[in-house]
Design an enzyme around this catalytic site. Structure first.
Site, PDB file in Angstrom:
ATOM      1  N   SER A   1      -9.820   2.235   2.878  1.00  0.00           N
ATOM      2  CA  SER A   1      -9.085   2.983   1.695  1.00  0.00           C
ATOM      3  C   SER A   1      -7.090   2.085   1.049  1.00  0.00           C
ATOM      4  O   SER A   1      -6.454   3.047  -0.030  1.00  0.00           O
ATOM      5  CB  SER A   1      -7.310   4.065   1.989  1.00  0.00           C
ATOM      6  OG  SER A   1      -6.986   3.550   3.514  1.00  0.00           O
TER       7      SER A   1
ATOM      8  N   SER B   1     -10.028  -0.244   6.864  1.00  0.00           N
ATOM      9  CA  SER B   1      -8.914   0.018   5.271  1.00  0.00           C
ATOM     10  C   SER B   1      -8.601  -0.907   4.454  1.00  0.00           C
ATOM     11  O   SER B   1      -8.521  -0.772   3.352  1.00  0.00           O
ATOM     12  CB  SER B   1      -8.405   1.227   5.174  1.00  0.00           C
ATOM     13  OG  SER B   1      -9.107   2.465   5.675  1.00  0.00           O
TER      14      SER B   1
ATOM     15  N   LYS C   1       1.014  -1.607   0.046  1.00  0.00           N
ATOM     16  CA  LYS C   1      -0.688  -0.252   0.411  1.00  0.00           C
ATOM     17  C   LYS C   1       0.936   0.974   0.576  1.00  0.00           C
ATOM     18  O   LYS C   1       1.541   1.130   0.369  1.00  0.00           O
ATOM     19  CB  LYS C   1      -0.541  -0.408   1.211  1.00  0.00           C
ATOM     20  CG  LYS C   1      -1.812   1.621   1.349  1.00  0.00           C
ATOM     21  CD  LYS C   1      -3.054   0.931   2.236  1.00  0.00           C
ATOM     22  CE  LYS C   1      -4.004   2.368   2.466  1.00  0.00           C
ATOM     23  NZ  LYS C   1      -4.434   2.089   3.788  1.00  0.00           N
TER      24      LYS C   1
END
Length: 509
Positions: free
Chosen positions: A171, A195, A96
């Site tokens: 996210s 997320s 990420k």
């Protein structure tokens, strides 16, 4: 960085801004004393720091072309090979884009950070490479990770590979989309309110928010230390357990989120298809407001666990709907304090600070405020208002209530091994159009973490596994939550369900 001596005029000005009385003669003596103290600051900048070793060679990589990025799920592609052998040998891994990979640009989904290149590897990155993993790129995420919809990335919204007309969720949107598309085998996501689990649910993959502190956060961009989590995202539960084995463990005091005796287990060895003796609680309040099809799929999935020997019972946890309300001041006021005032590295906590990242955040947030996404603007404005008007009272009350929330979940977990509810109350929504209104963009991600966010506040391990599909083929996530540092049981139940779900006779509803 040189520390300049301070003048009497500066002392008087600072005293006035703090509403502290300070007279001329007193100011002269205070100025003299401060300038003596500042010698320590001069010396501090002369002492050589011990910096983490970057152990594996790499080039910076490249931004993918449109053809290489059909779901907008990549931020940067790279090619970093780890150890020749290890648990992750042959596995392609995505990281990420809130987590540092030395030499590879890190944008955290936001134009605010565009152009920043860390010179250090996050601890989880080093652990992946030490285990033989092959890091193939940085996965796109929502702007500063401050949304759950998957549409605020400042380059483009991340599309759902199941159906490109729908969002991937956020996210950790890019991680989930890349897994669903088969472009990576494993991914390291981040979770501050759901997320990891929300995009896992919408894209039909597996995402685990581990027990708080089990996986070190060192080298990732903070939102608020008490809710920050990194964790594994994969296509199946056995890979999730494998990646957790690699990521979990104490980080020698570098991460203040960890206690010294972080308890880890051999997660893959414990996986079993047999749930005999297991007691599973279906939390009724977790279904309040759910789409009818989502509720049916998750209830059906939970009941299927009886076929493997588990006792499955309905329970009430009246405080659960308030969990999101308790969480909200943490993320609004706490994130404002951490991200804006402390530049990602809160005072009062031990642990490693990466000065290049601190300097960049401090500079860019003041020089590029026009690059804030609309949800982030809302949060920072509200956070500052609440902190300055109410002096942190509601944040403090929320922290106090986290103890009550934790205790109520723990009461259930005294009698049951895990709790089950939908990961999200609805399936992936349609992609927002470019001409969408401000109101639509501000509210699109609102409330998505009603079931997920409470467990960021309490720190319980919580995993989303695909429970089946509704009309149109959109995935539905079932969330399994367990006792602190009993991530193994959460994985065990998810693995057993996966065995049932993959049987050709299984039906979602």
């Amino acid at each position: 960085m040189a520390v300049r001596p301070i003048s009497k005029d500066i002392v008087l000005s600072k005293a006035k801004s703090l509403n502290i009385p300070c007279y001329e003669q007193e100011a002269e003596k205070i100025t003299e004393c401060i300038n003596v103290i500042l010698r320590s600051y001069e010396r501090l900048d002369e002492i050589v720091e011990v910096v983490p070793e970057v152990k594996y060679g790499r080039t910076c990589g490249h931004r993918p072309t449109t053809d290489q990025n059909p779901y907008n799920a990549w931020y940067y592609k790279c090619d970093i090979k780890g150890a020749a052998t290890g648990k992750l040998s042959g596995k392609r891994v995505g990281i990420k884009d809130n987590t540092a990979v030395a030499g590879v640009p890190m944008m955290n989904g936001s134009k605010i950070m565009e152009g920043y290149v860390p010179e250090f590897d996050a601890t989880v990155v080093t652990r992946v490479l030490d285990a033989g993993g092959h890091i193939v790129g940085k996965a796109a995420c929502d702007d500063m990770c401050f949304d759950a919809g998957g549409f605020t990335n400042s380059i483009a919204p991340v599309l759902n590979p199941v159906d490109k007309r729908h969002l991937a969720g956020g996210s950790s949107s890019g991680c989930a989309a890349l897994l669903a598309a088969g472009e990576v085998d494993l991914a390291v996501g981040g979770d501050q309110g759901g997320s990891i689990r929300i995009p896992a649910a919408w894209c039909g993959v597996v995402g685990l928010k581990p027990t708080y502190g089990l996986v070190p956060y060192t080298g990732a961009m903070a939102m608020l230390p008490c809710i920050d989590h990194l964790g594994p995202m994969t296509r199946n539960v056995s890979d999730c357990a494998l990646l957790l084995e690699v990521l979990a463990g104490y980080d020698d005091g570098r991460d203040p989120r960890q206690i010294q005796d972080v308890s880890t287990q051999d997660y893959t060895a414990i996986l079993s298809k047999d749930l005999t003796g297991m007691r599973i609680a279906v939390v009724e309040e977790g279904f309040h407001g759910a789409q009818q099809e989502v509720e049916q799929v998750v209830r059906n999935a939970a009941l299927k666990l009886k076929d493997l020997g588990a006792v499955v019972e309905s329970v009430r946890v009246p405080i659960h709907p308030d969990g999101f309300h308790i969480f909200t001041p943490l993320t609004m006021e706490g994130a404002y304090q951490t991200m804006m005032k402390d530049h990602g590295f809160p005072a009062g906590l031990r642990g490693t600070r990466f000065l290049s990242l601190l300097d960049e955040v401090a500079h860019r947030q003041t020089s590029r405020p026009f690059n804030f996404s609309e949800p982030l603007r809302l949060a920072m404005i509200l956070g500052k208002h609440l902190m300055t008007t109410y002096k942190g009272r509601f944040y403090a009350r929320a922290q106090n209530l986290v103890r009550l929330l934790t205790a109520e979940y723990n009461k259930v977990l005294e009698s049951y091994d895990v709790m089950i509810m939908p990961t999200t109350l609805k399936t992936a929504p349609n992609v927002l159009l470019q001409d969408s209104s401000v109101a639509e963009r501000l509210t699109a991600g609102s409330g998505l973490g009603r079931n997920t966010a409470p467990f960021n506040a309490t720190g319980h391990p919580s995993l989303s596994v695909n429970a089946g599909h509704v009309g149109g083929g959109l995935p539905v996530g079932m969330m399994i939550t367990g006792r602190h540092f009993d991530d193994a049981t959460v994985l065990h139940v998810a693995y057993a369900f996966e065995h049932i779900r993959d049987n050709p006779t299984f039906t979602s509803i």
